[in-house]
Scaffold this motif. Structure first.
Motif, PDB file in Angstrom:
ATOM      1  N   CYS A 195       0.882  -0.877  -0.340  1.00 21.93           N
ATOM      2  CA  CYS A 195      -0.252  -0.036   0.179  1.00 21.93           C
ATOM      3  C   CYS A 195       0.916   1.387   0.027  1.00 21.93           C
ATOM      4  CB  CYS A 195      -0.955   0.432   1.073  1.00 21.93           C
ATOM      5  SG  CYS A 195      -1.842   0.895   1.311  1.00 21.93           S
ATOM      6  N   GLY A 197      -8.738   6.895  -6.917  1.00 25.28           N
ATOM      7  CA  GLY A 197      -8.673   5.931  -7.942  1.00 25.28           C
ATOM      8  C   GLY A 197     -10.327   4.984  -8.211  1.00 25.28           C
ATOM      9  N   PHE A 249      -7.338  -2.443 -13.921  1.00 26.14           N
ATOM     10  CA  PHE A 249      -8.686  -3.079 -12.420  1.00 26.14           C
ATOM     11  C   PHE A 249     -10.407  -3.613 -13.103  1.00 26.14           C
ATOM     12  CE2 PHE A 249     -11.516  -3.033  -9.178  1.00 26.14           C
ATOM     13  CZ  PHE A 249     -11.223  -4.229  -8.483  1.00 26.14           C
ATOM     14  N   GLU A 283       3.292  -0.925  -3.182  1.00 29.21           N
ATOM     15  CA  GLU A 283       1.996  -1.607  -4.304  1.00 29.21           C
ATOM     16  C   GLU A 283       2.415  -2.276  -5.071  1.00 29.21           C
ATOM     17  OE1 GLU A 283      -1.007   1.422  -5.616  1.00 29.21           O
ATOM     18  OE2 GLU A 283      -1.549   2.294  -3.248  1.00 29.21           O
ATOM     19  N   SER A 312     -10.301   1.333 -16.599  1.00 32.37           N
ATOM     20  CA  SER A 312      -8.505   1.461 -15.259  1.00 32.37           C
ATOM     21  C   SER A 312      -8.509  -0.582 -15.388  1.00 32.37           C
ATOM     22  CB  SER A 312      -9.023   1.915 -14.112  1.00 32.37           C
ATOM     23  OG  SER A 312      -9.436   0.997 -13.506  1.00 32.37           O
ATOM     24  N   ARG A 347     -13.007   5.102  -9.812  1.00 25.57           N
ATOM     25  CA  ARG A 347     -13.528   5.758 -10.688  1.00 25.57           C
ATOM     26  C   ARG A 347     -15.386   5.400 -11.835  1.00 25.57           C
ATOM     27  NH1 ARG A 347      -7.576   6.794 -11.679  1.00 25.57           N
ATOM     28  NH2 ARG A 347      -8.059   4.849 -12.787  1.00 25.57           N
ATOM     29  N   LYS A 394      -2.302   0.196 -11.381  1.00 22.28           N
ATOM     30  CA  LYS A 394      -2.287   1.571 -11.481  1.00 22.28           C
ATOM     31  C   LYS A 394      -1.796   2.340 -12.298  1.00 22.28           C
ATOM     32  CE  LYS A 394       0.196   3.032  -7.681  1.00 22.28           C
ATOM     33  NZ  LYS A 394       1.109   2.252  -7.616  1.00 22.28           N
ATOM     34  N   ASP A 395      -0.308   1.790 -12.512  1.00 23.63           N
ATOM     35  CA  ASP A 395       0.429   2.281 -13.697  1.00 23.63           C
ATOM     36  C   ASP A 395       0.003   2.340 -14.811  1.00 23.63           C
ATOM     37  OD1 ASP A 395       1.766   3.622 -11.742  1.00 23.63           O
ATOM     38  OD2 ASP A 395       2.883   2.127 -11.267  1.00 23.63           O
ATOM     39  N   ASN A 407      -8.652  -2.095  -6.170  1.00 21.72           N
ATOM     40  CA  ASN A 407      -9.279  -0.508  -6.401  1.00 21.72           C
ATOM     41  C   ASN A 407      -7.624  -0.052  -7.406  1.00 21.72           C
ATOM     42  OD1 ASN A 407      -9.399   0.728  -5.307  1.00 21.72           O
ATOM     43  ND2 ASN A 407     -10.243   2.272  -6.128  1.00 21.72           N
ATOM     44  N   ARG A 408      -7.467   0.152  -7.129  1.00 24.42           N
ATOM     45  CA  ARG A 408      -5.566   0.232  -7.476  1.00 24.42           C
ATOM     46  C   ARG A 408      -4.518  -0.645  -8.074  1.00 24.42           C
ATOM     47  NH1 ARG A 408      -3.304   5.966  -5.640  1.00 24.42           N
ATOM     48  NH2 ARG A 408      -1.423   4.620  -4.475  1.00 24.42           N
ATOM     49  N   TYR A 409      -4.806  -1.748  -8.538  1.00 25.84           N
ATOM     50  CA  TYR A 409      -4.645  -2.845  -9.431  1.00 25.84           C
ATOM     51  C   TYR A 409      -4.147  -2.252 -10.999  1.00 25.84           C
ATOM     52  CZ  TYR A 409      -3.992  -6.508 -12.476  1.00 25.84           C
ATOM     53  OH  TYR A 409      -2.839  -7.317 -13.451  1.00 25.84           O
ATOM     54  N   SER A 418       1.923  -5.060  -7.865  1.00 24.40           N
ATOM     55  CA  SER A 418       0.361  -5.666  -8.862  1.00 24.40           C
ATOM     56  C   SER A 418       1.182  -6.926  -9.861  1.00 24.40           C
ATOM     57  CB  SER A 418      -0.482  -4.873 -10.054  1.00 24.40           C
ATOM     58  OG  SER A 418      -0.622  -3.952  -9.090  1.00 24.40           O
TER      59      SER A 418
END
Ligand code: SAH
Ligand code: SF4
Ligand code: F3S
Length: 453
Positions: free
Chosen positions: A168, A255, A230, A184, A228, A257, A219-220, A215-217, A186
């Motif tokens: 995190c 994140g 996710f 974090e 996204s 959305r 994220k990049d 939900n930030r899975y 993934s």
């Protein structure tokens, strides 16, 4: 056959990590046991999120290690979050402890413990370990998130967890998790999909995706068609034939959305339940907590999700007694709970954690006030939760039948899409099936019903 006993404290992520460790012991020729007297290796997977969780694990290990009846060769180990944060100091707390492994090292537990046990039993191994040696393995490791992928063979199991990301980056001021779990990271979607397909081909009907901020899975990764990484993962999982239900926990307002809200309109396999931590209804406290959004955003997201999925059940986490929380801040939290009408909530008394900013903030709240607020808020939460459950009496709910009820062998237990437990008579449905159930009764948090013909 040597045996291992593993106790798990903490969150679903820890349960999942335990499963990985257990499956490696099984593959290595061990059996799993619940019998403390029989076990050759005893491991506790630990949690640090509140002081109580640590005390529980320390107390239990202390008792286990001091049993006069224990076989002298027994190997004792701590794994997980408390190991990560307290590391070597645990050997001072518990003299008889042998092994301490951190959150990036679950895939090494089997090898370390097995080697130690074989050494102690005088078995022929290439690198024997000296008696009294302490093994501490808490270093970070790149790519460790890809190593939590094995599941226990469980023919009756119809529900499984998949950890899709670890760590995190949020650094809420009260929380120890970023330091116990690290940054974090993934897993590749292809690995997750392969794991899910394998589970489903083995009979799994329901998958819960796990991540500290699930939900930030990815994220990049860039958005594709406004979706996204996710949401695209949810879509791909929903396409697996035989998978009936998909869940995820825990999401964060950052994140979260529009694309994720919309997913509830077109992914029917996505269950009508979200565990969505609120923490506080006061903007001032959210700011002190370093939660970078206003409470209004949280409520807006709840409303939008309910619009997308009208029967959505929302559960939450709330902290009471955060440093500086006034009666007015607490009142805002209670009012938010009344407005949002949660299906259930975990209420936690703030627990100062080492090396977190909130632990050294002024205006720590005394235990008495924390307890009063905890009690008052729970009353509100329970009243609303009970009313929402009663409103289901007379309706028909699809339940996934999971197995015998723990409290009554004459009943089977299942869960609704909203994640509410339902009891039905034994023999009225087969385990692993999804059946329509007419809800006839409700006591507290449990629903009772009969399978519809
Ligand atoms: N990653 C998840 C939460 C993990 S910890 C998320 O952010 O959604 C689970 C819950 O424990 C948190 O939601 C919070 O309510 C509670 N918690 C965390 N640290 C705490 C502390 N120091 N004292 C009391 N409760 C805490
Ligand atoms: Fe802890 Fe906050 Fe991260 Fe959740 S988002 S794990 S509460 S730091
Ligand atoms: Fe506890 Fe670690 Fe989970 S601190 S809540 S076991 S991530």
């Amino acid at each position: 056959m040597p045996s291992v006993l593993i106790k798990t404290y903490g969150c679903q992520m820890n349960e999942r990590d335990t499963e990985q460790v257990a499956s490696m012991f099984l593959a290595g020729g061990y059996e799993l046991t619940d019998d403390e007297a029989a076990a050759d290796i005893i491991l506790i997977n630990t949690c640090s999120v509140r002081e109580k969780a640590e005390l529980k694990a320390l107390g239990k290990m202390g008792l286990l290690c001091s049993r006069p009846t224990a076989k002298p060769h027994v190997v004792y180990g701590f794994m997980g979050c408390m190991s990560q944060s307290r590391a070597h100091s645990l050997f001072r707390d518990i003299a008889r402890l042998d092994v301490v492994t951190g959150t990036h090292q679950y895939h090494r537990v089997y090898e370390l413990c097995n080697r130690l046990l074989r050494s102690r039993l005088g078995m022929n191994i290439t690198e024997p370990i000296a008696r009294g040696a302490h093994i501490c393995s808490v270093q970070g490791e790149e790519g460790f998130q890809n190593k939590i992928k094995d599941h226990l063979p469980n023919p009756a199991g119809c529900s499984a967890f998949i950890s899709i990301m670890q760590g995190c980056d949020m650094h809420c001021s009260y929380c120890i998790v970023p330091s116990t779990r690290g940054e974090e990271c993934s897993r590749p979607a292809a690995d997750i999909l392969a794991e899910a397909r394998e589970l489903v081909s083995g009979g799994v009907k329901e998958i819960t995706l796990l991540g500290q901020i699930v939900n930030r899975y990815g994220k990049d990764e860039p958005l594709v068609g406004g979706r996204s990484a996710f949401v695209r993962l949810l879509e791909a999982l929903c396409e697996i034939d035989g998978l009936e239900r998909l869940r995820f926990t825990s999401p964060h307002p950052i994140g979260f959305r529009e694309d994720l809200v919309r997913a509830y309109t077109y992914l029917p396999k996505l269950c009508s339940h979200i565990h969505f931590p609120m923490q506080s209804g006061s903007d001032r406290i959210l700011q002190l907590m370093r939660r970078p959004y206003k409470h209004e955003k949280y409520e807006r997201l709840c409303a939008a999700m309910r619009e997308a999925r009208p029967d959505l059940a929302i559960t939450t986490d709330i902290i009471v007694g955060f440093p500086g929380e006034t009666d007015e801040d607490f009142r805002l939290t209670v009012e938010a709970v009344e407005r949002i009408q949660f299906d259930n909530a975990f209420v936690f008394q703030y627990s100062p954690r080492r090396d977190t900013p909130a632990a050294v903030m002024d205006a720590q709240i005394c235990l008495r006030v924390k307890e009063e607020r905890n009690h008052a808020l729970l009353e509100v939460v329970n009243r609303i939760a009970t009313a929402r459950n009663h409103a289901l009496v007379g309706t028909v709910q699809s339940i996934l039948v999971e197995g015998p009820s723990k409290n009554n062998p004459l009943r089977l237990q299942g869960r609704t899409s909203q994640n509410k437990p339902v009891m039905i008579p034994t023999g009225s449905a087969s385990i692993g099936s999804i059946v329509p159930v007419h809800i006839t009764e409700c006591t507290g948090f449990t629903l009772y019903g009969d399978v519809q013909a």
